[in-house]
Every structure is written in C-alpha cells, then in structure tokens.
Design a protein around this motif. Structure first.
Motif, short mmCIF file in Angstrom:
data_model
loop_
_atom_site.label_atom_id
_atom_site.label_comp_id
_atom_site.label_asym_id
_atom_site.label_seq_id
_atom_site.Cartn_x
_atom_site.Cartn_y
_atom_site.Cartn_z
N TRP A 9 0.99 -1.27 -0.14
CA TRP A 9 0.02 -0.07 0.03
C TRP A 9 0.81 1.26 0.02
O TRP A 9 0.53 2.27 -0.41
N TRP A 12 2.13 1.76 -3.32
CA TRP A 12 0.84 2.15 -4.24
C TRP A 12 0.64 3.71 -4.18
O TRP A 12 0.38 4.46 -4.98
N VAL A 13 0.70 4.14 -2.72
CA VAL A 13 0.72 5.50 -2.42
C VAL A 13 1.68 6.65 -3.04
O VAL A 13 1.56 7.48 -3.73
N LEU A 14 2.92 5.76 -3.12
CA LEU A 14 3.96 6.53 -3.83
C LEU A 14 4.27 6.48 -5.12
O LEU A 14 5.01 7.11 -5.78
N GLY A 15 3.38 5.63 -5.65
CA GLY A 15 3.37 5.42 -7.19
C GLY A 15 4.62 4.61 -7.72
O GLY A 15 5.17 4.88 -8.78
N GLU A 16 4.96 3.68 -6.72
CA GLU A 16 6.32 2.83 -7.02
C GLU A 16 5.87 1.54 -7.66
O GLU A 16 6.80 0.64 -7.64
N PRO A 19 2.64 -0.88 -13.34
CA PRO A 19 1.36 -0.53 -13.77
C PRO A 19 0.17 -1.73 -13.58
O PRO A 19 -0.83 -1.62 -12.94
N GLU A 22 -0.29 -2.16 -9.93
CA GLU A 22 -1.19 -0.78 -9.58
C GLU A 22 -2.53 -0.93 -9.63
O GLU A 22 -3.59 -0.82 -8.76
N ASP A 23 -2.84 -1.56 -10.85
CA ASP A 23 -4.34 -1.58 -11.30
C ASP A 23 -4.93 -2.71 -10.55
O ASP A 23 -5.86 -2.70 -10.09
N THR A 26 -5.78 -1.34 -7.05
CA THR A 26 -6.77 -0.22 -7.30
C THR A 26 -8.11 -0.69 -7.33
O THR A 26 -9.00 -0.57 -6.56
N GLU A 43 -1.77 7.07 2.82
CA GLU A 43 -1.94 8.43 2.09
C GLU A 43 -1.73 9.56 2.99
O GLU A 43 -1.09 10.37 2.59
N THR A 47 1.45 12.14 2.96
CA THR A 47 1.11 13.63 2.60
C THR A 47 1.65 14.26 3.80
O THR A 47 2.48 15.49 3.61
#
Length: 180
Positions: A9, A12-16, A19, A22-23, A26, A43, A47
């Motif tokens: 997770w 996932w939040v960091l965009g690492e 694809p 990640e899909d 999500t 998240e 932040t």
C-alpha cells in the motif's frame, strides 16, 4: 486477491508499483473496506511527511520557501561563528531559519553536529547542503520542535571535510523561544 501488505500500500501511494500491480491494488480497494482504510491512512501519513522540512535546507529549498511564504512569515536569524542567537516561533511564525555563516572556502563537504548544552551530541548530519558562494548553512527550525525539548540552548558544530581531512570551522549557540 488476498489483502496486500502495508509495504504494497505504501508503494501504491508513492506510485512505485508496476502498472499491472497498481491496477490490481486499485481494483481491490473497491472490494475491501479494511484495505481502503489502510490505504487512506498511508496516504495521509505520506502527505504529512512530504510537508515536513528537514533540519538542514538546500539553498534552493530556502529560496523556494521564502518565495512561497514571504520573508515576513518566517523567523530568520543570522548567526556568525561563536555567537549566541535566539529565534522566536509561534502561531504567526511557525517556521524559521538559522542562517549560519562560516568560512567554507575549500570545503568539499560539511558535517554538522547538534549538541546539548553540556556538549553531548544528539544528532549528527554528514555531507549537509550549504551555499558555498555565500558561506551559509541553513538550519530549519519549526514550532513543532518544541515537543523535542528544544527550549534549552543548543550548540551546533560545523566541520569542513576536504582533502586534508576533517576540521571544525564553526560553533554556534542557538536558543529557542516558543510562543504557543
């Protein structure tokens, strides 16, 4: 799909994530309330961490903060080697900079050591950012540091590291006043 780990997770939040992974995560969020809650918590934490400032700033970060916030919203205190100085922070100025000046000529890098009033080290930073052209090292002070017991005098020792080795070049005595 079983529930992903906290590490997944966070990635996932960091965009690492890749694809396809990640899909998949999500899609899992729409099926699992527990994971949705965990992902939201991660998240929020990420932040908050991104909004925090490190104790030592690059000259670029300092300039960016001054431009974003305006110098009147910042407590900025210039201090030369051997001097004692005080910074005041409060609700109207929760952020400030110690602009520590030193002769950094010939330094390949600077190391910085934070000391208690009796000289005991409590934090050491190697290879810290500094402005060689202006001879400045920027220490960021934030109102929430009050929780660290920063109401006593703090000493900061800066060492220059170069081809000849390491040598102390400056020491500062810094005081904090917090208006809550």
């Amino acid at each position: 799909m079983s529930c992903p780990s906290l590490e997944n997770w966070t990635a996932w939040v960091l965009g690492e994530l890749a694809p396809d992974t990640e899909d998949e995560l999500t899609g899992h969020l729409f099926e699992c309330a527990a994971c949705t809650s965990q992902a939201e918590s991660v998240e929020r934490l990420v932040t908050e961490l991104r909004g925090m400032l490190p104790p030592l700033l690059t000259p670029e970060r300092r300039k960016r903060l001054e431009a974003e916030l305006g110098t009147e919203a910042l407590a900025i205190v210039n201090v030369s080697p051997g001097e004692q100085a005080t910074i005041e922070l409060g609700a109207d100025r929760p952020l400030g900079f110690w602009v520590m000046r030193a002769d950094v000529q010939g330094a390949e890098r600077l190391d910085c050591e934070f000391l208690t009033p009796d000289g005991a080290p409590f934090a050491t930073f190697r290879d810290v950012p500094f402005d060689a052209e202006r001879g400045e090292l920027i220490v960021c002070c934030q109102l929430h540091y009050q929780a660290l017991g920063a109401d006593e005098e703090m000493r900061v020792r800066v060492s220059s590291v170069g081809a000849a080795g390491s040598r102390p070049i400056a020491e500062y005595r810094l005081n904090h006043i917090f208006h809550v």
